[in-house]
Design a protein around this motif. Structure first.
Motif, PDB file in Angstrom:
ATOM      1  N   ALA A 130      -6.115   3.473   9.108  1.00  0.00           N
ATOM      2  CA  ALA A 130      -6.474   3.147   7.718  1.00  0.00           C
ATOM      3  C   ALA A 130      -5.357   3.559   6.762  1.00  0.00           C
ATOM      4  N   GLY A 131      -4.687   4.671   7.069  1.00  0.00           N
ATOM      5  CA  GLY A 131      -3.571   5.112   6.219  1.00  0.00           C
ATOM      6  C   GLY A 131      -2.424   4.113   6.225  1.00  0.00           C
ATOM      7  N   GLY A 132      -2.170   3.504   7.378  1.00  0.00           N
ATOM      8  CA  GLY A 132      -1.126   2.485   7.470  1.00  0.00           C
ATOM      9  C   GLY A 132      -1.449   1.260   6.649  1.00  0.00           C
ATOM     10  N   TRP A 133      -2.709   0.815   6.722  1.00  0.00           N
ATOM     11  CA  TRP A 133      -3.126  -0.344   5.926  1.00  0.00           C
ATOM     12  C   TRP A 133      -3.037  -0.055   4.431  1.00  0.00           C
ATOM     13  N   ILE A 134      -3.397   1.147   4.038  1.00  0.00           N
ATOM     14  CA  ILE A 134      -3.311   1.523   2.615  1.00  0.00           C
ATOM     15  C   ILE A 134      -1.857   1.531   2.165  1.00  0.00           C
ATOM     16  N   MET A 135      -0.963   2.061   3.014  1.00  0.00           N
ATOM     17  CA  MET A 135       0.460   2.103   2.672  1.00  0.00           C
ATOM     18  C   MET A 135       1.035   0.689   2.546  1.00  0.00           C
ATOM     19  N   ILE A 136       0.672  -0.196   3.449  1.00  0.00           N
ATOM     20  CA  ILE A 136       1.135  -1.593   3.376  1.00  0.00           C
ATOM     21  C   ILE A 136       0.612  -2.255   2.110  1.00  0.00           C
ATOM     22  N   ALA A 137      -0.658  -2.054   1.800  1.00  0.00           N
ATOM     23  CA  ALA A 137      -1.250  -2.669   0.610  1.00  0.00           C
ATOM     24  C   ALA A 137      -0.581  -2.155  -0.665  1.00  0.00           C
ATOM     25  N   LEU A 138      -0.338  -0.865  -0.730  1.00  0.00           N
ATOM     26  CA  LEU A 138       0.328  -0.305  -1.911  1.00  0.00           C
ATOM     27  C   LEU A 138       1.769  -0.806  -2.037  1.00  0.00           C
ATOM     28  N   SER A 139       2.472  -0.869  -0.925  1.00  0.00           N
ATOM     29  CA  SER A 139       3.863  -1.329  -0.946  1.00  0.00           C
ATOM     30  C   SER A 139       3.958  -2.776  -1.415  1.00  0.00           C
ATOM     31  N   TRP A 140       3.136  -3.651  -0.813  1.00  0.00           N
ATOM     32  CA  TRP A 140       3.169  -5.055  -1.202  1.00  0.00           C
ATOM     33  C   TRP A 140       2.689  -5.256  -2.637  1.00  0.00           C
TER      34      TRP A 140
END
Length: 58
Positions: free
Chosen positions: A3-13
């Motif tokens: 879930a942390g990876g998905w949050i990081m991707i969403a924030l980055s994009w």
């Protein structure tokens, strides 16, 4: 992926797309009077050509 990876991707994009939209709105939203000093790349005189205005003025 966690879930942390998905949050990081969403924030980055979100940041990348938001910054792109912000910059495009600023450039596209220029009034003609504000954009008069902006020249196309082919009109910029770098002074390295034989018929350059910079060389003629020296």
């Amino acid at each position: 992926m966690t879930a942390g990876g998905w949050i990081m991707i969403a924030l980055s994009w979100s940041f990348i797309i938001g910054l792109s939209v912000f910059c495009m709105k600023r450039v596209i939203g220029l009034k003609n009077s504000q954009a008069d000093h902006i020249k196309p790349i082919y009109e910029i005189d770098t002074g390295d050509l034989g018929d350059s205005e910079k060389k003629k003025n020296k």
